[in-house]
Design a protein around this motif. Structure first.
Motif, PDB file in Angstrom:
ATOM      1  N   GLY A 216       7.707  15.744   1.041  1.00 47.94           N
ATOM      2  CA  GLY A 216       8.622  16.096   1.942  1.00 47.94           C
ATOM      3  C   GLY A 216       9.008  16.507   2.755  1.00 47.94           C
ATOM      4  N   ALA A 217       9.086  15.259   3.718  1.00 50.16           N
ATOM      5  CA  ALA A 217      10.038  14.595   4.601  1.00 50.16           C
ATOM      6  C   ALA A 217      11.818  14.572   3.946  1.00 50.16           C
ATOM      7  N   GLY A 218      11.676  14.523   2.154  1.00 53.59           N
ATOM      8  CA  GLY A 218      12.795  14.303   1.674  1.00 53.59           C
ATOM      9  C   GLY A 218      13.197  12.389   1.381  1.00 53.59           C
ATOM     10  N   MET A 219      12.398  11.629   1.861  1.00 56.11           N
ATOM     11  CA  MET A 219      11.980  10.482   1.103  1.00 56.11           C
ATOM     12  C   MET A 219      12.172  10.474  -0.618  1.00 56.11           C
ATOM     13  N   PRO A 220      13.393   9.853  -1.036  1.00 60.85           N
ATOM     14  CA  PRO A 220      12.861   9.408  -2.775  1.00 60.85           C
ATOM     15  C   PRO A 220      11.940   8.292  -2.841  1.00 60.85           C
ATOM     16  N   ILE A 221      11.209   8.884  -3.511  1.00 59.96           N
ATOM     17  CA  ILE A 221       9.924   8.100  -4.074  1.00 59.96           C
ATOM     18  C   ILE A 221      10.442   7.476  -5.615  1.00 59.96           C
ATOM     19  N   VAL A 222       9.583   6.423  -5.692  1.00 61.52           N
ATOM     20  CA  VAL A 222       9.351   5.513  -6.852  1.00 61.52           C
ATOM     21  C   VAL A 222       8.333   5.187  -7.229  1.00 61.52           C
ATOM     22  N   PHE A 223       7.214   5.082  -8.083  1.00 64.98           N
ATOM     23  CA  PHE A 223       5.951   4.825  -8.113  1.00 64.98           C
ATOM     24  C   PHE A 223       6.276   3.287  -9.113  1.00 64.98           C
ATOM     25  N   THR A 224       5.075   2.556  -8.476  1.00 64.46           N
ATOM     26  CA  THR A 224       5.452   1.246  -9.678  1.00 64.46           C
ATOM     27  C   THR A 224       4.421   1.440  -9.707  1.00 64.46           C
ATOM     28  N   THR A 225       3.324   0.951 -11.348  1.00 62.71           N
ATOM     29  CA  THR A 225       2.246   0.584 -11.719  1.00 62.71           C
ATOM     30  C   THR A 225       2.567   0.224 -13.096  1.00 62.71           C
ATOM     31  N   GLY A 226       1.511  -0.234 -13.259  1.00 64.04           N
ATOM     32  CA  GLY A 226       0.925  -0.742 -14.841  1.00 64.04           C
ATOM     33  C   GLY A 226       1.003  -0.350 -16.032  1.00 64.04           C
TER      34      GLY A 226
ATOM     35  N   ASP B 248       3.892   1.581  -4.894  1.00 63.65           N
ATOM     36  CA  ASP B 248       2.676   1.200  -5.816  1.00 63.65           C
ATOM     37  C   ASP B 248       1.557   1.936  -5.756  1.00 63.65           C
ATOM     38  N   ILE B 249       1.310   2.869  -6.459  1.00 64.93           N
ATOM     39  CA  ILE B 249       0.332   3.693  -6.349  1.00 64.93           C
ATOM     40  C   ILE B 249      -1.557   3.207  -6.287  1.00 64.93           C
ATOM     41  N   ASN B 250      -1.787   1.751  -6.481  1.00 66.78           N
ATOM     42  CA  ASN B 250      -2.843   2.174  -6.118  1.00 66.78           C
ATOM     43  C   ASN B 250      -3.266   0.862  -5.201  1.00 66.78           C
TER      44      ASN B 250
ATOM     45  N   GLU C 178      -6.116   5.559  -3.771  1.00 72.46           N
ATOM     46  CA  GLU C 178      -4.042   5.797  -4.120  1.00 72.46           C
ATOM     47  C   GLU C 178      -3.541   6.622  -2.978  1.00 72.46           C
ATOM     48  N   VAL C 179      -1.783   6.046  -3.068  1.00 73.26           N
ATOM     49  CA  VAL C 179      -1.213   6.627  -2.131  1.00 73.26           C
ATOM     50  C   VAL C 179      -0.807   8.304  -2.383  1.00 73.26           C
ATOM     51  N   PHE C 180      -1.258   8.848  -2.970  1.00 75.82           N
ATOM     52  CA  PHE C 180      -0.373  10.213  -3.380  1.00 75.82           C
ATOM     53  C   PHE C 180      -0.401  10.734  -1.975  1.00 75.82           C
TER      54      PHE C 180
ATOM     55  N   VAL D 180       4.308  -3.384   3.187  1.00 75.74           N
ATOM     56  CA  VAL D 180       2.848  -2.800   3.743  1.00 75.74           C
ATOM     57  C   VAL D 180       1.937  -2.704   2.572  1.00 75.74           C
ATOM     58  N   MET D 181       1.737  -3.293   2.978  1.00 77.07           N
ATOM     59  CA  MET D 181      -0.462  -3.480   2.171  1.00 77.07           C
ATOM     60  C   MET D 181      -1.417  -2.840   1.893  1.00 77.07           C
ATOM     61  N   ARG D 182      -1.604  -1.848   3.691  1.00 78.42           N
ATOM     62  CA  ARG D 182      -2.596  -1.334   3.463  1.00 78.42           C
ATOM     63  C   ARG D 182      -2.376   0.533   3.242  1.00 78.42           C
ATOM     64  N   LEU D 183      -3.457   0.825   3.076  1.00 86.16           N
ATOM     65  CA  LEU D 183      -3.025   2.598   2.948  1.00 86.16           C
ATOM     66  C   LEU D 183      -2.786   2.871   4.367  1.00 86.16           C
ATOM     67  N   ASP D 184      -4.066   2.463   5.647  1.00 89.83           N
ATOM     68  CA  ASP D 184      -3.514   2.732   6.413  1.00 89.83           C
ATOM     69  C   ASP D 184      -2.887   2.293   7.403  1.00 89.83           C
ATOM     70  N   GLU D 185      -1.996   0.881   7.282  1.00 92.13           N
ATOM     71  CA  GLU D 185      -0.426   0.785   7.955  1.00 92.13           C
ATOM     72  C   GLU D 185       0.276   1.830   7.125  1.00 92.13           C
ATOM     73  N   LEU D 186       0.226   1.665   6.313  1.00 94.44           N
ATOM     74  CA  LEU D 186       1.260   3.343   6.047  1.00 94.44           C
ATOM     75  C   LEU D 186       0.286   4.565   6.120  1.00 94.44           C
ATOM     76  N   GLU D 187      -0.369   4.844   6.507  1.00 90.48           N
ATOM     77  CA  GLU D 187      -0.001   6.296   6.787  1.00 90.48           C
ATOM     78  C   GLU D 187      -0.246   6.225   8.764  1.00 90.48           C
ATOM     79  N   THR D 188      -0.229   5.657   8.762  1.00 95.22           N
ATOM     80  CA  THR D 188       0.249   4.739  10.311  1.00 95.22           C
ATOM     81  C   THR D 188       2.088   5.047   9.935  1.00 95.22           C
ATOM     82  N   MET D 189       2.351   4.439   9.807  1.00 95.48           N
ATOM     83  CA  MET D 189       3.708   4.761   9.731  1.00 95.48           C
ATOM     84  C   MET D 189       4.645   5.835   9.676  1.00 95.48           C
TER      85      MET D 189
END
Length: 136
Positions: free
Chosen positions: A84-94, A67-69, A74-76, A45-54
């Motif tokens: 909140g839905a229980g999915m484990p998350i790892v962030f990537t950032t420089g 990716d944080i940005n 920001e993806v927060f 997923v490369m765009r925030l709006d696409e992530l929101e839809t998913m």
């Protein structure tokens, strides 16, 4: 570039991983690394709006690598919904762990640029339930 050989029968084979990354080459590389390790990639997923839809659609995965940005945003907010839905998350950032603040500072971070070995190490630590912060 470090390469991890295919491990389709390994201890973490078969995970579905939501990949959120707006840099094309980085996304393709991460997708390749995960597939070589025997996982299924959702995205990238490369765009925030696409992530929101998913997220609105109830996307399911065993893990999200975010990716944080994304193009300056920001993806927060979506990370909060996934977590909140229980999915484990790892962030990537420089910026490494310094790129996370507040409650997010307790989440795992893989620092860019990362290698296949870094991703494999993270997945090993995840399975062992160890604290994770990968990269220099």
């Amino acid at each position: 570039m470090n390469h991890v050989s295919s491990n389709r029968d390994g201890p973490h084979a078969g995970l579905s991983v939501l990949v959120v990354e707006d840099e094309t080459l980085v996304a393709i590389n991460l997708e390749s690394i995960l597939e070589d390790l025997g996982h299924t990639v959702i995205g990238p997923v490369m765009r925030l709006d696409e992530l929101e839809t998913m997220v609105d659609g109830g996307v399911e995965a065993d893990l999200a690598i975010l990716d944080i940005n994304l193009a300056g945003a920001e993806v927060f907010p979506q990370a909060e919904r996934l977590s909140g839905a229980g999915m484990p998350i790892v962030f990537t950032t420089g910026y490494g762990a310094k790129g996370l603040t507040g409650n997010w500072s307790e989440f795992p971070v893989i620092q860019k640029p990362y290698t296949a070995d870094d991703i494999a190490e993270y997945l090993s630590r995840l399975k062992a339930s160890e604290p994770v912060s990968v990269g220099s």
